[in-house]
Motif scaffolding. Structure first.
Motif, short mmCIF file in Angstrom:
data_model
loop_
_atom_site.label_atom_id
_atom_site.label_comp_id
_atom_site.label_asym_id
_atom_site.label_seq_id
_atom_site.Cartn_x
_atom_site.Cartn_y
_atom_site.Cartn_z
N LEU A 30 0.83 -1.20 0.00
CA LEU A 30 0.00 0.00 0.00
C LEU A 30 0.87 1.25 0.00
O LEU A 30 0.59 2.22 -0.71
N ALA A 31 1.92 1.22 0.81
CA ALA A 31 2.81 2.39 0.90
C ALA A 31 3.48 2.67 -0.44
O ALA A 31 3.60 3.83 -0.88
N GLU A 34 0.88 4.05 -2.82
CA GLU A 34 0.54 5.41 -2.39
C GLU A 34 1.59 6.40 -2.87
O GLU A 34 1.27 7.48 -3.39
N ARG A 41 -3.95 6.82 1.09
CA ARG A 41 -4.08 5.39 1.36
C ARG A 41 -5.50 4.91 1.04
O ARG A 41 -5.70 3.79 0.55
N ARG A 45 -6.51 1.83 -1.36
CA ARG A 45 -7.29 0.71 -0.83
C ARG A 45 -8.53 0.44 -1.70
O ARG A 45 -8.89 -0.71 -1.94
#
Length: 230
Positions: A30-31, A34, A41, A45
């Protein structure tokens, strides 16, 4: 890709996975997403959630977002079809979905000949006549021809009276549109394909299931031959 939206993140990431740029088994975070897309975030998602629903990725805590094997993807999802037809293997994917058409549409046409109402039969005949008119005018690659072609095939699937066959309608429409976008729908449609569209409509109109199936198989196989040879 600063200020990307949920839709653009989904389209770009889904397209990269569909094109094989993110191979099955590769892991994303996710990081990392992003940072790459320059979004929150929450936006990442949402995009990942859609890809999970399509079977393309699996998200697990402490592992990350893993790209799943191709055979686990929802092959009939119109977004996936669109991504695949925009990718480097588009001709292969176009042939694959056209093979699906060859398996489904002749059966649907035969059932339509048995089950369509008089109003529906008349509309199928009208659409076929419009295809013939536009094709004769060299407009087989026009937006108008594409819209009528999609309406023709969708109506036959709907009037088959079989909900399972009708459920493939969106996928088949997506590949018809994708073929046009790739420039593979000729301005002057091949006689075999166009004449058999009209012959299919006439067979449905008179309730001749065997002929409707035969003529549909002829034009889909002609399209498949074009796709493979191109």
């Amino acid at each position: 890709m600063a200020q990307a939206s949920h839709g653009s993140v989904l389209d770009d990431l889904g397209g990269r996975i569909a094109a094989g740029e993110q191979a099955p088994g590769s892991v994303l975070t996710l990081a990392g997403l992003e940072s790459h897309y320059g979004v929150s975030r929450t936006v990442v998602r949402e995009a990942v959630r859609v890809l999970e629903a399509m079977g393309m990725v699996e998200s697990r805590r402490r592992v990350g977002i893993t790209v799943r094997p191709i055979d686990r993807w929802n092959a009939l999802d119109t977004r996936l079809i669109d991504w695949q037809l925009r990718g480097p293997s588009h001709r292969h994917h176009l042939a694959v979905v056209t093979e699906l058409r060859a398996a489904i549409e002749p059966v649907a046409a035969a059932l339509s000949a048995r089950r369509a109402s008089d109003v529906e039969r008349a509309e199928i005949a009208r659409l076929a006549a419009e295809l013939q008119r536009l094709g004769a005018a060299g407009l087989g690659d026009s937006d108008e021809y594409l819209a009528i072609d999609i309406a023709f095939h969708e109506l036959i699937l709907d009037t088959s009276g079989n909900l399972m066959l009708a459920a493939t309608k969106a996928a088949i429409s997506a590949v018809i549109a994708g073929r046009a976008r790739l420039g593979l729908t000729p301005g002057d449609p091949h006689d075999v394909a166009l004449e058999n569209h009209v012959a299919t409509a006439r067979a449905i109109a008179r309730g001749d299931a065997a002929s409707a199936e035969e003529h549909t198989r002829t034009y889909v196989e002609a399209i498949l031959s074009e796709v493979r040879s191109s």
